[in-house]
Design an enzyme around this catalytic site. Structure first.
Site, short mmCIF file in Angstrom:
data_model
loop_
_atom_site.label_atom_id
_atom_site.label_comp_id
_atom_site.label_asym_id
_atom_site.label_seq_id
_atom_site.Cartn_x
_atom_site.Cartn_y
_atom_site.Cartn_z
N CYS A 77 1.21 -1.44 -0.07
CA CYS A 77 0.39 0.15 -0.28
C CYS A 77 1.16 1.04 0.51
O CYS A 77 2.38 1.33 0.85
CB CYS A 77 -0.93 -0.71 1.07
N ASP A 130 0.52 3.27 1.42
CA ASP A 130 0.56 4.13 3.15
C ASP A 130 1.96 4.99 4.23
O ASP A 130 2.97 3.91 4.37
CB ASP A 130 -0.75 3.34 4.32
N ARG A 151 2.97 4.78 6.69
CA ARG A 151 3.38 3.73 7.70
C ARG A 151 4.48 2.54 7.49
O ARG A 151 4.22 1.94 8.11
CB ARG A 151 2.60 3.28 9.02
N HIS A 180 -1.65 -4.36 5.24
CA HIS A 180 -1.32 -3.96 6.83
C HIS A 180 -3.19 -2.91 7.29
O HIS A 180 -3.76 -3.35 6.82
CB HIS A 180 -0.51 -2.42 6.30
N CYS A 215 -6.02 0.37 7.03
CA CYS A 215 -5.59 0.96 5.63
C CYS A 215 -6.95 1.39 5.81
O CYS A 215 -7.76 0.79 5.74
CB CYS A 215 -5.89 -0.63 5.12
#
Length: 726
Positions: free
Chosen positions: A555, A557, A559, A613, A616
């Site tokens: 992803c 993302d 993080r 994760h 999400c």
């Protein structure tokens, strides 16, 4: 050379110099009194310190003069050699300071632990307070702090005369002054206290000891005189005064730099300026000169902009002595003693004690303080330096060794410097490990000496002969890399340069301080400074092409940091990131199709990982129904994930949040989509590529891998082997 801009001098430096002058006069008189020197010697040092050190020194805003930090040494020196020889010692100490400055070793003085400096100042403060309390109580200070302590109870219960009233009044004014309105505080507290005490004593006609000045202060002649013998003691006094004055001046200059934004101090030049001032002061019958933080901070606070302020303050002191000598002789000695008690008490700074305690150096501070009070300043400082060296050696040579159980295996971690000093403890810990068990030995050591190498080598052989295994893992330089073969790494130069075990493209301080507009620039600078030299050899081998072994789809993302959670580095991962770590079915997305075909067909990756994760946003939007727009269009590729049946579990358990449950299903669905790509299907059928499902729990920093046999995501490292997911 002093360069003064007339307008700046008139606007800023002239008013500041007058404020510093008003503070300097009473302090100079009091320090001369506490040192046992002629009172005029304090004023001479103030004049010379302001004019000579101010003009020649390397710190533009530092103000120099007689300092409380040298009172104990000067009292002992004057008592031992007499005043005229002490002046010669001051001249010689100044010459030594000039030599030190010209040799460009001024910064070496900063290597002295702050705990020693603060302990020295606190010891001086305690000594000053103990001696001057006797003067306030109508008595006379004794020759040592121990004698002052012994006689203090009797002095307290004895009859007290007007000297006690004047001394206590001075202290009271100094304590109250900072709490008065700002308009009143424009007059310096020391000046106000001495003036009030003097006026009261004169108006009421008190009969008590007052300052004595020679009849002709302008009759300046060469006072210094060399001793008839005892040259060893003379040399020791010269070195002691030179070193203490240098350290105090340099530390004061560094402290002053923190108070303003102007030019930084040139420490070597500052040392030369201080030496020249001491030579002139000693030649004219003055006390030693140092940079004084009290006057310097007053100078900065008063708005000074250049060295003109320090020079002018010396001129005002000279004019005051010439024109108002009679006024000085009206000052009671008890008032100066009260001022010194206040100054001495402030040298025992609780803030310094808290700082020293936080750094673990309180024993050094206390030993230095006690040595100065009980013996003398040099003994206290040398004792503090000795203890600081012992603690440094202990911290440097003491290894951190601890053992952890990991199921049936044992994990031994050794950190720091592993030398013969730690061998007994190391042998005891290793000897407690049962025979025949697997052991992981992690060495995070900066150096490993012969004794430690032999101890590890012998234990490793014995443990493996008993049926156990020893897996040695070194972080940093491989000191024990050839341990089993008995070939030690003898020096850091002989060890191969080690690339960091982890490559984290973030830093904790950036995450906390968080300056988004500058984070990329700061991070790039940090990489260039620290990581690039270590990675240059690795990257040079990748300059002509990449050879990744893994295609990593995850992803977008922020993080999720693929190289961090897989402990990989440059050239290891061919990474594709998008919203929701999606692989559009039926090769619907040209970009994804091209990337996968290139990774499998051209690069020949051996593994394809799909990593979802927790938390999400894409999965949460899919579960709740995405809003109209580009996100809704993209998430149509994820609709098959929402229609999967059955349970997707983490180590046998089902996540509480619907979005996390959907994220697990989504990883498995994207693996199925991958198998619809012809190149992936062919490579998997031929055993050339393995498909792996991964899930990262952000809150617990736990990586999970899909176990197709058990149909669940297992924590990484818990399973003996991970079969291809699907």
């Amino acid at each position: 050379m002093v360069i003064m801009r007339p307008l700046a001098v008139l606007r800023h430096d002239l008013p500041a110099s007058l404020v510093v002058f008003l503070v300097a006069v009473p302090l100079s008189l009091g320090i001369a009194l506490a040192s046992g020197a002629p009172v005029a010697a304090g004023l001479v040092a103030a004049v010379v310190g302001g004019i000579v050190a101010g003009a020649l020194g390397g710190s533009a805003l530092q103000v120099s003069g007689p300092a409380a930090g040298l009172t104990v040494v000067m009292a002992e020196t004057i008592q031992t050699f007499g005043w005229v020889v002490t002046c010669a010692i001051t001249v010689a100490a100044g010459a030594l300071q000039i030599l030190l400055g010209l040799s460009r070793i001024a910064r070496a003085a900063l290597a002295i632990s702050p705990a020693i400096v603060h302990g020295m100042l606190a010891g001086i403060g305690v000594t000053i307070v103990l001696g001057q309390l006797h003067v306030i109580l109508g008595g006379k200070a004794q020759s040592s702090a121990i004698e002052n302590i012994a006689e203090l109870p009797g002095q307290i219960v004895a009859h007290h005369d007007s000297a006690t009233l004047i001394g206590l009044l001075t202290i009271a004014i100094l304590l109250v002054w900072p709490r008065l309105p700002k308009a009143v505080q424009r007059v310096p507290g020391p000046l106000a206290a001495i003036a009030a005490a003097t006026v009261l004593s004169v108006v009421t006609g008190m009969t008590l000891p007052r300052v004595e000045l020679p009849g002709d202060l302008l009759n300046v002649h060469l006072v210094p005189q060399l001793p008839d013998g005892g040259w060893g003691g003379f040399a020791l006094a010269v070195v002691t005064i030179a070193l203490i004055a240098s350290v105090e001046s340099l530390l004061s200059a560094v402290a002053v730099d923190r108070l303003h934004t102007g030019p930084r101090a040139h420490l070597d030049r500052e040392l030369v300026g201080q030496g020249a001032a001491n030579m002139v002061s000693g030649a004219l019958g003055g006390l030693p000169v140092t940079g004084v933080i009290v006057r310097s901070s007053t100078n900065v606070a008063a708005g000074a902009k250049s060295r003109a302020s320090a020079v002018l303050h010396g001129v005002w002191v000279l004019l005051f002595v010439v024109l108002l000598a009679g006024l000085i002789q009206s000052i009671p000695l008890a008032a100066l003693a009260g001022l010194l008690v206040h100054v001495g008490a402030k040298l025992v700074n609780p803030g310094h004690m808290r700082t020293v305690l936080a750094h673990g150096d309180l024993p050094v501070y206390l030993l230095t303080l006690g040595g100065v009070v009980v013996f003398d300043l040099l003994t206290g400082v040398l004792a503090g330096i000795g203890l600081a060296l012992v603690l440094m050696l202990r911290r440097t040579l003491w290894s951190g060794i601890h053992v952890e159980h990991e199921g049936d295996a044992w994990r031994v971690v050794v950190e720091g410097v592993l030398t013969f000093l730690s061998v007994p403890r190391l042998s005891k810990i290793l000897g407690g490990i049962p025979a025949g068990v697997p052991v992981r030995l992690e060495l995070v050591v900066d150096y490993l000496d012969h004794a430690a190498f032999e101890s590890l080598h012998t234990w490793q052989q014995a443990h493996e002969r008993a049926g156990g295994t020893v897996d040695v893992d070194e972080v940093g330089h491989p000191w024990f890399g050839e341990g089993k073969a008995g070939r030690p790494t003898r020096s850091r130069l002989a060890a191969s340069r080690a690339v960091p075990r982890w490559l984290a493209p973030w830093s904790a301080w950036q995450a906390v301080e968080g300056i988004p507009a500058q984070q990329t620039r700061r991070g790039a600078t940090e990489f260039h400074r620290r990581a690039a030299p270590l990675l240059r050899d690795t990257l040079s081998g990748l300059a002509d092409g990449q050879r990744p072994r893994t295609l990593f789809i995850t992803c977008g993302d922020s993080r999720i940091v693929p190289n961090l959670i897989t402990t990989s580095g440059p050239g290891d991962l061919f990474t594709i990131r998008n919203i929701g770590n999606l692989v559009p079915p039926g090769q619907a997305d040209p970009s994804m199709n091209a990337s996968i075909e290139y990774a499998v067909g051209v690069l020949g990756v051996e593994e394809i990982v799909v990593c979802g994760h927790s938390g999400c946003g894409a999965m949460a939007a899919l579960a709740e129904g995405p809003p109209p727009g580009p996100l809704s269009v993209w998430l149509r590729h994820a609709e098959p994930s929402a229609h999967r049946t059955g349970s997707a579990t983490l180590d046998g358990g089902v996540p509480d949040r619907e979005g996390d449950r959907l994220a697990l299903h989504n990883v498995l669905q994207q693996l199925e989509h991958l198998r619809e790509y012809p190149s992936v299907a062919a490579a998997e059928a031929a055993g050339k590529v393995q498909l792996t499902g991964m899930y990262f729990a952000v809150g617990t920093a736990q990586v999970y891998l899909f176990d197709s046999a058990e149909r669940t995501f297992r924590p990484a490292g818990s399973a003996a082997a991970v079969a291809p997911g699907g």
